[in-house]
Design a protein around this motif. Sequence first.
Motif, PDB file in Angstrom:
ATOM      1  N   ALA A 328      19.336 -56.208 114.656  1.00  0.00           N
ATOM      2  CA  ALA A 328      20.072 -57.229 115.428  1.00  0.00           C
ATOM      3  C   ALA A 328      19.915 -56.981 116.922  1.00  0.00           C
ATOM      4  N   ALA A 329      19.956 -55.698 117.298  1.00  0.00           N
ATOM      5  CA  ALA A 329      19.780 -55.358 118.710  1.00  0.00           C
ATOM      6  C   ALA A 329      18.374 -55.693 119.155  1.00  0.00           C
ATOM      7  N   GLN A 330      17.368 -55.534 118.270  1.00  0.00           N
ATOM      8  CA  GLN A 330      15.989 -55.857 118.621  1.00  0.00           C
ATOM      9  C   GLN A 330      15.841 -57.353 118.857  1.00  0.00           C
ATOM     10  N   GLN A 331      16.474 -58.167 118.015  1.00  0.00           N
ATOM     11  CA  GLN A 331      16.376 -59.617 118.175  1.00  0.00           C
ATOM     12  C   GLN A 331      17.090 -60.078 119.455  1.00  0.00           C
ATOM     13  N   ASP A 332      18.183 -59.435 119.750  1.00  0.00           N
ATOM     14  CA  ASP A 332      18.941 -59.855 120.932  1.00  0.00           C
ATOM     15  C   ASP A 332      18.270 -59.410 122.230  1.00  0.00           C
ATOM     16  N   ASN A 333      17.399 -58.440 122.172  1.00  0.00           N
ATOM     17  CA  ASN A 333      16.792 -57.901 123.395  1.00  0.00           C
ATOM     18  C   ASN A 333      15.266 -57.943 123.289  1.00  0.00           C
ATOM     19  N   GLU A 334      14.732 -59.096 122.896  1.00  0.00           N
ATOM     20  CA  GLU A 334      13.290 -59.205 122.750  1.00  0.00           C
ATOM     21  C   GLU A 334      12.577 -59.045 124.088  1.00  0.00           C
ATOM     22  N   HIS A 335      13.239 -59.409 125.169  1.00  0.00           N
ATOM     23  CA  HIS A 335      12.570 -59.381 126.471  1.00  0.00           C
ATOM     24  C   HIS A 335      12.851 -58.097 127.235  1.00  0.00           C
ATOM     25  N   ASN A 336      13.640 -57.223 126.679  1.00  0.00           N
ATOM     26  CA  ASN A 336      13.956 -55.955 127.349  1.00  0.00           C
ATOM     27  C   ASN A 336      12.982 -54.899 126.828  1.00  0.00           C
ATOM     28  N   LYS A 337      11.885 -54.758 127.592  1.00  0.00           N
ATOM     29  CA  LYS A 337      10.831 -53.859 127.139  1.00  0.00           C
ATOM     30  C   LYS A 337      11.313 -52.417 127.040  1.00  0.00           C
ATOM     31  N   GLY A 338      12.061 -51.976 127.978  1.00  0.00           N
ATOM     32  CA  GLY A 338      12.515 -50.580 127.961  1.00  0.00           C
ATOM     33  C   GLY A 338      13.405 -50.287 126.759  1.00  0.00           C
ATOM     34  N   LEU A 339      14.285 -51.228 126.440  1.00  0.00           N
ATOM     35  CA  LEU A 339      15.175 -51.020 125.295  1.00  0.00           C
ATOM     36  C   LEU A 339      14.414 -51.091 123.985  1.00  0.00           C
ATOM     37  N   LEU A 340      13.414 -52.028 123.926  1.00  0.00           N
ATOM     38  CA  LEU A 340      12.627 -52.143 122.694  1.00  0.00           C
ATOM     39  C   LEU A 340      11.854 -50.852 122.405  1.00  0.00           C
ATOM     40  N   LEU A 341      11.372 -50.213 123.492  1.00  0.00           N
ATOM     41  CA  LEU A 341      10.652 -48.957 123.283  1.00  0.00           C
ATOM     42  C   LEU A 341      11.561 -47.895 122.662  1.00  0.00           C
ATOM     43  N   ARG A 342      12.824 -47.959 122.923  1.00  0.00           N
ATOM     44  CA  ARG A 342      13.756 -47.002 122.332  1.00  0.00           C
ATOM     45  C   ARG A 342      14.223 -47.438 120.937  1.00  0.00           C
ATOM     46  N   LEU A 343      14.289 -48.774 120.733  1.00  0.00           N
ATOM     47  CA  LEU A 343      14.764 -49.247 119.427  1.00  0.00           C
ATOM     48  C   LEU A 343      13.704 -49.081 118.327  1.00  0.00           C
ATOM     49  N   LEU A 344      12.434 -49.263 118.676  1.00  0.00           N
ATOM     50  CA  LEU A 344      11.388 -49.209 117.640  1.00  0.00           C
ATOM     51  C   LEU A 344      11.342 -47.854 116.921  1.00  0.00           C
ATOM     52  N   PRO A 345      11.375 -46.687 117.598  1.00  0.00           N
ATOM     53  CA  PRO A 345      11.401 -45.412 116.853  1.00  0.00           C
ATOM     54  C   PRO A 345      12.634 -45.279 115.975  1.00  0.00           C
ATOM     55  N   ALA A 346      13.777 -45.786 116.468  1.00  0.00           N
ATOM     56  CA  ALA A 346      14.991 -45.676 115.662  1.00  0.00           C
ATOM     57  C   ALA A 346      14.883 -46.518 114.401  1.00  0.00           C
ATOM     58  N   ILE A 347      14.298 -47.765 114.585  1.00  0.00           N
ATOM     59  CA  ILE A 347      14.121 -48.636 113.408  1.00  0.00           C
ATOM     60  C   ILE A 347      13.158 -47.989 112.413  1.00  0.00           C
ATOM     61  N   LYS A 348      12.069 -47.403 112.946  1.00  0.00           N
ATOM     62  CA  LYS A 348      11.086 -46.758 112.058  1.00  0.00           C
ATOM     63  C   LYS A 348      11.717 -45.583 111.314  1.00  0.00           C
ATOM     64  N   ALA A 349      12.499 -44.780 112.017  1.00  0.00           N
ATOM     65  CA  ALA A 349      13.152 -43.638 111.374  1.00  0.00           C
ATOM     66  C   ALA A 349      14.159 -44.102 110.343  1.00  0.00           C
ATOM     67  N   SER A 350      14.879 -45.200 110.631  1.00  0.00           N
ATOM     68  CA  SER A 350      15.849 -45.705 109.657  1.00  0.00           C
ATOM     69  C   SER A 350      15.152 -46.166 108.392  1.00  0.00           C
ATOM     70  N   ARG A 351      14.015 -46.881 108.604  1.00  0.00           N
ATOM     71  CA  ARG A 351      13.268 -47.316 107.417  1.00  0.00           C
ATOM     72  C   ARG A 351      12.723 -46.113 106.623  1.00  0.00           C
ATOM     73  N   LYS A 352      12.266 -45.084 107.371  1.00  0.00           N
ATOM     74  CA  LYS A 352      11.792 -43.877 106.683  1.00  0.00           C
ATOM     75  C   LYS A 352      12.924 -43.241 105.880  1.00  0.00           C
ATOM     76  N   GLY A 353      14.110 -43.178 106.483  1.00  0.00           N
ATOM     77  CA  GLY A 353      15.263 -42.642 105.756  1.00  0.00           C
ATOM     78  C   GLY A 353      15.597 -43.488 104.553  1.00  0.00           C
ATOM     79  N   SER A 354      15.429 -44.827 104.703  1.00  0.00           N
ATOM     80  CA  SER A 354      15.691 -45.708 103.567  1.00  0.00           C
ATOM     81  C   SER A 354      14.695 -45.452 102.440  1.00  0.00           C
ATOM     82  N   ASP A 355      13.422 -45.206 102.814  1.00  0.00           N
ATOM     83  CA  ASP A 355      12.424 -44.888 101.781  1.00  0.00           C
ATOM     84  C   ASP A 355      12.790 -43.592 101.039  1.00  0.00           C
ATOM     85  N   ILE A 356      13.244 -42.617 101.836  1.00  0.00           N
ATOM     86  CA  ILE A 356      13.609 -41.336 101.204  1.00  0.00           C
ATOM     87  C   ILE A 356      14.773 -41.526 100.240  1.00  0.00           C
TER      88      ILE A 356
END
Length: 452
Positions: A328-356
């Motif tokens: 939701a934060a990624q969708q709300d801040n599509e134009h905030n490049k700095g924030l997206l760079l921080r959100l993408l690793p967190a999203i990837k790690a969350s998905r990895k945790g979900s896979d585990i």
Amino acid sequence: MFLQQKLSRTFFSAITAILLVLLIGIYWYSVPLINKEVYKIEKNASRLVLNNVFELASTMQLNLKPQKEEVVHRLRQIIKNSVIAKTGYLFIFDEQGNMLHHPNPNINGTNALLLKDPKTGEPILQELIAVADTGKELEYLWDKPSDANNYSHSKLSLVRHLPELGWYICSSVYIDELQSSGQLLSRRILTMGFIAFMCAIFLALIFSYWVTKPINTLALIARKVSQGDLTVTSGISRTDELGILGKAFDDMVDQMRENIEMLDLKVASRTQTLATTNAQLQQALSESQQAQQQLAQVQHINAVGQLAGGLAHDFNNILTIILGNLLAAQQDNEHNKGLLLRLLPAIKASRKGSDITNRLLAFSRRQYLVPCRVDITVLIVETIELLKGSLPSKITINTDFSSEKLQVYVDANQLENCLINLVLNAKDAMPNGGVITIIVNKRIVDNLLQFD
């Protein structure tokens, strides 16, 4: 053996003692009687010789009465040939004391009235005349040719009177010679008794050996049987009681041997049965222990799976909330490049945790299988990265992949769990460290492979 030897010695001693007592008793009782009877016989023989000569002289004096010299001559020849006992003899003297015939040349032809009896001191011819035809004997002392002038030897004389001729015919014999016959006979009887005694002892020895030998044989056989030798036999083949005893003993040993052989067969059979039963019990016990271990392992895995499933379910709920907020934060801040760079690793790690968590749920059988095409080399590399933290430093994992891209249709989580289990089992099999090699190749199979 000691009892048999004692029995043999006792038996032999008893027989010897009985025979010895019997021999002594016979000798003690019979010898005096024999001496007495022989003495009587010798005296009667002396009397018989004298009477025969007297009867002959009476006949001759009737037939040759006018020829006195011829009668005397013939009587002398007869008397000369007459012997009483060993050295006894006959002699003749007349009523005037003239010695008409005497074997002693010193007395023959002399007048013997002056000869006295050393025992009584009386004239010996008067004593002889006094017992003439009375049936009594005259006992007096006289010397011997071998012991001259020693008038200490007893003699015995019988006297018969020929009144027609005025003669006295006398017998003279030493008493010890009359007794010597009895003594000789006694010695012979004693010798014969001793010989009989020795023969009896010899027969007793033979009889004792005949009796004790089978007993000794049975004792020896019994000792061998007690030592475990059941092949021996007594070898006694007799028809008496000892033979019956020997046969009974042999039959007993044969029966013992048969019983022991039968018992050995039964023991061997029972031992084999017990060994088979024991092996079956050991196998059943081993199988039971293995089943118990497998059951415990299954129960442990089920418990771990249930625990992991519960934890994964709760953790997955948390990750779902976190991932939802991050998206939701990624969708709300599509134009905030700095924030997206921080959100993408967190999203990837969350998905990895979900896979585990999904894998844990699949491990605990709380998630349905979802097969799909999976690049197996990529899955293996990711699984190795996941396991590196669980392996000790002395264990190394090497890979050998095919050059072409290989895909399989499988539930990725289940395949990953399978790889994890294989690597962990390999680690447990190498406590001292080692190398685990995973090889991926393409293989074409004609028949369906079956695995236990």
